[in-house]
Design a protein around this motif. Structure first.
Motif, PDB file in Angstrom:
ATOM      1  N   LYS A   1     -40.640  45.422  83.420  1.00  0.00           N
ATOM      2  CA  LYS A   1     -41.287  46.567  84.057  1.00  0.00           C
ATOM      3  C   LYS A   1     -40.281  47.578  84.580  1.00  0.00           C
ATOM      4  CE  LYS A   1     -45.327  43.802  85.286  1.00  0.00           C
ATOM      5  NZ  LYS A   1     -46.062  43.097  86.376  1.00  0.00           N
ATOM      6  N   GLU A   2     -39.043  47.124  84.794  1.00  0.00           N
ATOM      7  CA  GLU A   2     -38.001  48.039  85.264  1.00  0.00           C
ATOM      8  C   GLU A   2     -37.237  48.687  84.112  1.00  0.00           C
ATOM      9  OE1 GLU A   2     -35.573  45.793  87.945  1.00  0.00           O
ATOM     10  OE2 GLU A   2     -37.132  45.647  89.491  1.00  0.00           O
ATOM     11  N   GLY A   3     -37.680  48.429  82.875  1.00  0.00           N
ATOM     12  CA  GLY A   3     -37.109  49.117  81.731  1.00  0.00           C
ATOM     13  C   GLY A   3     -35.924  48.444  81.077  1.00  0.00           C
TER      14      GLY A   3
ATOM     15  N   ALA B   1     -31.046  42.802  80.380  1.00  0.00           N
ATOM     16  CA  ALA B   1     -31.125  41.574  81.174  1.00  0.00           C
ATOM     17  C   ALA B   1     -30.916  40.403  80.223  1.00  0.00           C
ATOM     18  CB  ALA B   1     -32.475  41.467  81.878  1.00  0.00           C
ATOM     19  N   ILE B   2     -30.042  39.494  80.580  1.00  0.00           N
ATOM     20  CA  ILE B   2     -29.689  38.369  79.721  1.00  0.00           C
ATOM     21  C   ILE B   2     -30.436  37.120  80.150  1.00  0.00           C
ATOM     22  CG2 ILE B   2     -27.816  36.954  78.788  1.00  0.00           C
ATOM     23  CD1 ILE B   2     -27.537  39.900  78.104  1.00  0.00           C
ATOM     24  N   PHE B   3     -31.244  36.572  79.235  1.00  0.00           N
ATOM     25  CA  PHE B   3     -31.837  35.246  79.410  1.00  0.00           C
ATOM     26  C   PHE B   3     -30.860  34.275  78.754  1.00  0.00           C
ATOM     27  CE2 PHE B   3     -34.498  31.649  78.166  1.00  0.00           C
ATOM     28  CZ  PHE B   3     -35.236  31.417  79.326  1.00  0.00           C
ATOM     29  N   ALA B   4     -30.182  33.461  79.537  1.00  0.00           N
ATOM     30  CA  ALA B   4     -29.034  32.705  79.053  1.00  0.00           C
ATOM     31  C   ALA B   4     -29.400  31.703  77.970  1.00  0.00           C
ATOM     32  CB  ALA B   4     -28.356  31.983  80.222  1.00  0.00           C
ATOM     33  N   THR B   5     -30.528  31.022  78.112  1.00  0.00           N
ATOM     34  CA  THR B   5     -30.976  29.882  77.303  1.00  0.00           C
ATOM     35  C   THR B   5     -30.239  28.628  77.749  1.00  0.00           C
ATOM     36  OG1 THR B   5     -29.411  29.854  75.429  1.00  0.00           O
ATOM     37  CG2 THR B   5     -31.263  31.417  75.312  1.00  0.00           C
ATOM     38  N   CYS B   6     -30.894  27.486  77.589  1.00  0.00           N
ATOM     39  CA  CYS B   6     -30.289  26.206  77.962  1.00  0.00           C
ATOM     40  C   CYS B   6     -28.993  25.984  77.205  1.00  0.00           C
ATOM     41  CB  CYS B   6     -31.247  25.050  77.669  1.00  0.00           C
ATOM     42  SG  CYS B   6     -32.803  25.125  78.546  1.00  0.00           S
TER      43      CYS B   6
ATOM     44  N   TRP C   1     -43.456  28.423  81.330  1.00  0.00           N
ATOM     45  CA  TRP C   1     -44.014  29.783  81.347  1.00  0.00           C
ATOM     46  C   TRP C   1     -44.195  30.271  82.783  1.00  0.00           C
ATOM     47  CZ3 TRP C   1     -49.031  30.661  83.356  1.00  0.00           C
ATOM     48  CH2 TRP C   1     -49.525  31.955  83.191  1.00  0.00           C
ATOM     49  N   ALA C   2     -44.742  29.428  83.639  1.00  0.00           N
ATOM     50  CA  ALA C   2     -45.011  29.809  85.026  1.00  0.00           C
ATOM     51  C   ALA C   2     -43.723  30.086  85.796  1.00  0.00           C
ATOM     52  CB  ALA C   2     -45.814  28.712  85.728  1.00  0.00           C
ATOM     53  N   ALA C   3     -42.634  29.415  85.396  1.00  0.00           N
ATOM     54  CA  ALA C   3     -41.358  29.629  86.072  1.00  0.00           C
ATOM     55  C   ALA C   3     -40.637  30.873  85.561  1.00  0.00           C
ATOM     56  CB  ALA C   3     -40.464  28.403  85.880  1.00  0.00           C
ATOM     57  N   ASN C   4     -40.726  31.134  84.265  1.00  0.00           N
ATOM     58  CA  ASN C   4     -39.922  32.200  83.665  1.00  0.00           C
ATOM     59  C   ASN C   4     -40.584  33.572  83.647  1.00  0.00           C
ATOM     60  OD1 ASN C   4     -37.549  30.721  82.917  1.00  0.00           O
ATOM     61  ND2 ASN C   4     -38.676  29.808  81.209  1.00  0.00           N
ATOM     62  N   ILE C   5     -41.874  33.614  83.361  1.00  0.00           N
ATOM     63  CA  ILE C   5     -42.520  34.910  83.127  1.00  0.00           C
ATOM     64  C   ILE C   5     -42.496  35.825  84.349  1.00  0.00           C
ATOM     65  CG2 ILE C   5     -44.734  36.024  82.640  1.00  0.00           C
ATOM     66  CD1 ILE C   5     -43.265  35.091  80.153  1.00  0.00           C
ATOM     67  N   PRO C   6     -42.806  35.354  85.569  1.00  0.00           N
ATOM     68  CA  PRO C   6     -42.746  36.281  86.703  1.00  0.00           C
ATOM     69  C   PRO C   6     -41.371  36.908  86.895  1.00  0.00           C
ATOM     70  CG  PRO C   6     -43.935  34.277  87.302  1.00  0.00           C
ATOM     71  CD  PRO C   6     -43.309  34.021  85.969  1.00  0.00           C
ATOM     72  N   VAL C   7     -40.320  36.148  86.612  1.00  0.00           N
ATOM     73  CA  VAL C   7     -38.957  36.669  86.747  1.00  0.00           C
ATOM     74  C   VAL C   7     -38.678  37.702  85.670  1.00  0.00           C
ATOM     75  CG1 VAL C   7     -36.506  36.068  86.744  1.00  0.00           C
ATOM     76  CG2 VAL C   7     -38.168  34.501  87.774  1.00  0.00           C
ATOM     77  N   LEU C   8     -38.975  37.346  84.417  1.00  0.00           N
ATOM     78  CA  LEU C   8     -38.670  38.240  83.308  1.00  0.00           C
ATOM     79  C   LEU C   8     -39.539  39.492  83.319  1.00  0.00           C
ATOM     80  CD1 LEU C   8     -38.192  35.645  80.417  1.00  0.00           C
ATOM     81  CD2 LEU C   8     -36.438  36.777  81.787  1.00  0.00           C
TER      82      LEU C   8
ATOM     83  N   ASP D   1     -48.266  40.178  82.247  1.00  0.00           N
ATOM     84  CA  ASP D   1     -46.827  39.972  82.399  1.00  0.00           C
ATOM     85  C   ASP D   1     -46.226  39.352  81.142  1.00  0.00           C
ATOM     86  OD1 ASP D   1     -46.849  41.062  84.898  1.00  0.00           O
ATOM     87  OD2 ASP D   1     -46.581  39.179  85.993  1.00  0.00           O
ATOM     88  N   THR D   2     -46.943  38.402  80.536  1.00  0.00           N
ATOM     89  CA  THR D   2     -46.456  37.776  79.306  1.00  0.00           C
ATOM     90  C   THR D   2     -46.327  38.806  78.196  1.00  0.00           C
ATOM     91  OG1 THR D   2     -47.548  35.719  79.942  1.00  0.00           O
ATOM     92  CG2 THR D   2     -46.893  35.932  77.636  1.00  0.00           C
ATOM     93  N   GLN D   3     -47.296  39.697  78.089  1.00  0.00           N
ATOM     94  CA  GLN D   3     -47.251  40.724  77.057  1.00  0.00           C
ATOM     95  C   GLN D   3     -46.140  41.742  77.337  1.00  0.00           C
ATOM     96  OE1 GLN D   3     -49.022  40.140  74.361  1.00  0.00           O
ATOM     97  NE2 GLN D   3     -49.933  38.371  75.402  1.00  0.00           N
ATOM     98  N   ALA D   4     -45.865  42.002  78.615  1.00  0.00           N
ATOM     99  CA  ALA D   4     -44.770  42.915  78.966  1.00  0.00           C
ATOM    100  C   ALA D   4     -43.422  42.316  78.574  1.00  0.00           C
ATOM    101  CB  ALA D   4     -44.802  43.218  80.464  1.00  0.00           C
ATOM    102  N   VAL D   5     -43.269  41.012  78.806  1.00  0.00           N
ATOM    103  CA  VAL D   5     -42.035  40.340  78.415  1.00  0.00           C
ATOM    104  C   VAL D   5     -41.900  40.334  76.897  1.00  0.00           C
ATOM    105  CG1 VAL D   5     -40.813  38.127  78.412  1.00  0.00           C
ATOM    106  CG2 VAL D   5     -41.941  38.929  80.500  1.00  0.00           C
ATOM    107  N   LYS D   6     -42.987  40.099  76.204  1.00  0.00           N
ATOM    108  CA  LYS D   6     -42.973  40.146  74.730  1.00  0.00           C
ATOM    109  C   LYS D   6     -42.434  41.489  74.247  1.00  0.00           C
ATOM    110  CE  LYS D   6     -46.102  40.393  70.742  1.00  0.00           C
ATOM    111  NZ  LYS D   6     -47.518  40.310  70.292  1.00  0.00           N
ATOM    112  N   ALA D   7     -42.889  42.577  74.845  1.00  0.00           N
ATOM    113  CA  ALA D   7     -42.481  43.914  74.406  1.00  0.00           C
ATOM    114  C   ALA D   7     -41.011  44.183  74.708  1.00  0.00           C
ATOM    115  CB  ALA D   7     -43.358  44.966  75.083  1.00  0.00           C
TER     116      ALA D   7
END
Length: 448
Positions: free
Chosen positions: A271-273, A204-209, A259-266, A300-306
């Protein structure tokens, strides 16, 4: 080698929700303690302007000790810190678990947060750090053309100096005619999954600004490399700035909004691998380190970190699993490559260099690697008060990058790359081209 502390440095969570975090008197007392240790050590003097500023203040006192420095002068040290993290991760022998428990960058962050809460961060700085606000111009053809042309004029740069506090000589990025997240970039054409891989087989690509608004070609080159290696990808459904520019200002409430905008999405992708890739090291570090330390109890934040990975961290891991193609075709010539600070402090090793060396086993590539701060450091390198200091900090890098008369210069941080190119031009030693490392991999594969 870390004298006095032979264990790997560890980070304590940032206790920014605690009202005591904003106690200015307590923060000043902690700064005095830390500054006294730094004054006795001085091994970080060459990293940035914070330490020379501190040591000059100490040396100007009657007895050459920290207690003689006026507390209001501490802010001049804070203002020179751009949170590169190199002192913590590469120099300081007194980081936790050492008993002295020294974390200079996060102490500076605390001071910046106090300053912001007091309303002492100027409107120009806040606007300059609002990347999504600026990015609204990107992708509007007529507007982009006008803005990019006008930004090169003296009148426009004078206006930018007045409105944003941007130094008239500092390099500034233009806006892209088509944003990365528009059109083809959302399709994810690759479709082959290799069974049994140890690295995630989907990305999954997080584009960045920056990639989205300013240089979408970097993102497109990443997609071409993934497609060539039959790695399926998606662009994350939605995103906004990772929050790093606001973190550098101490605007922690704004960081929380990002954080509140990005973490739920990421987190859904994590979680889907999916491996989540970001092509700008500062953004990657934000999700790997700063947000997990600000929100240590959020699963969720720790899952995104991993799941978050530097693109070259991912590609090298795929190679070690025997899943990366090495059918390189095009010579890259002499390449001077710069490792940015926020890449170094991710504790992943020199992955981009590793891949360059892998390319060099197949096609001609003469590589020079430079591992030192370029001085750009986010908005620090473009601001009116600090641009010349940023160029001074980067001077050793400019010289080292030019030493072998390279055909190409490259840095994982695209802004650092442009900053280095500017420094080399001003020194009369420009390279023939500036290319992002992902673009060089695409070229080496012979991909259009």
């Amino acid at each position: 080698m870390r004298e006095g502390n032979l264990e790997a440095p560890t980070r304590h969570p940032i206790d920014w929700k605690n009202p005591a975090f904003y106690d200015e008197a307590a923060a000043m007392q902690e700064m005095e303690r830390v500054f006294d240790i730094c004054h006795g050590c001085r091994r970080c003097v060459s990293l940035c302007q914070s330490f020379p500023t501190l040591f000059d203040l100490v040396d100007a006192t009657d007895d050459g000790e920290v207690h003689g420095v006026k507390k209001e002068a501490y802010w001049s040290v804070v203002d020179q810190c751009y949170l590169c993290d190199l002192c913590y991760m590469t120099k300081c022998p007194y980081t936790p678990p050492h008993a002295w428990n020294l974390d200079f960058p996060h102490l500076m962050l605390r001071a910046k947060a106090i300053k912001h809460q007091k309303g002492e961060v100027g409107a120009k700085e806040q606007l300059l750090a609002s990347t999504d606000t600026h990015g609204r111009f990107a992708g509007i053809p007529i507007v982009v053309d006008v803005v990019n042309k006008v930004n090169g004029t003296k009148a426009a740069r004078s206006a930018m100096q007045s409105m944003l506090g941007v130094h008239p000589d500092a390099w500034m990025p233009g806006f892209a005619e088509q944003r990365f997240r528009w059109g083809r970039a959302m399709s994810g054409e690759a479709s082959v999954v290799v069974n049994g891989q140890r690295t995630p087989g989907q990305v999954a690509i997080f584009a960045t600004c920056y990639v989205n608004y300013n240089e979408p070609g970097i993102g497109e080159d990443l997609l071409k490399v993934l497609e060539h290696n039959a790695i399926p990808y998606v662009i994350v459904d939605k995103e906004q700035c990772c929050g790093m520019p606001k973190l550098e200002l101490g605007d922690l409430p704004a960081v929380e909004k990002a954080w509140a905008a990005n973490i739920p999405v990421l987190a859904r992708y994590a979680k889907e691998g999916y491996a989540i890739l970001s092509a700008v090291p500062s953004c990657t570090l934000m999700f790997k380190q700063e947000l997990p330390l600000m929100f240590p109890d959020d699963a969720d934040t720790q899952a995104v970190k991993a799941a978050m990975m530097d693109p070259f961290e991912y590609l090298v891991a795929r190679h070690k699993d025997g899943l990366l193609k090495t059918d390189f075709q095009a010579a890259l010539g002499k390449v001077s490559y710069h490792i940015p600070c926020h890449g170094r402090v991710q504790n992943i090793g020199r992955k981009t260099e590793e891949l360059f060396k892998l390319i060099g086993q197949t096609v001609p590539l003469q590589l020079t690697t430079v591992e030192r701060c370029s001085g750009h450091a986010g908005t620090y390198g473009v601001k009116q008060p600090t641009h010349k200091l940023a160029m001074k900090i980067g001077k050793p890098v400019f010289k080292s990058m030019a030493k072998d008369e390279p055909d190409v210069i490259s840095s994982d941080c695209p802004m650092a790359g442009h900053h280095i190119a500017q420094g080399m031009r001003e020194a009369g030693t420009p390279a023939k081209a500036l290319q992002h490392p992902l673009s060089l991999v695409r070229i080496a594969y012979g991909l259009e």
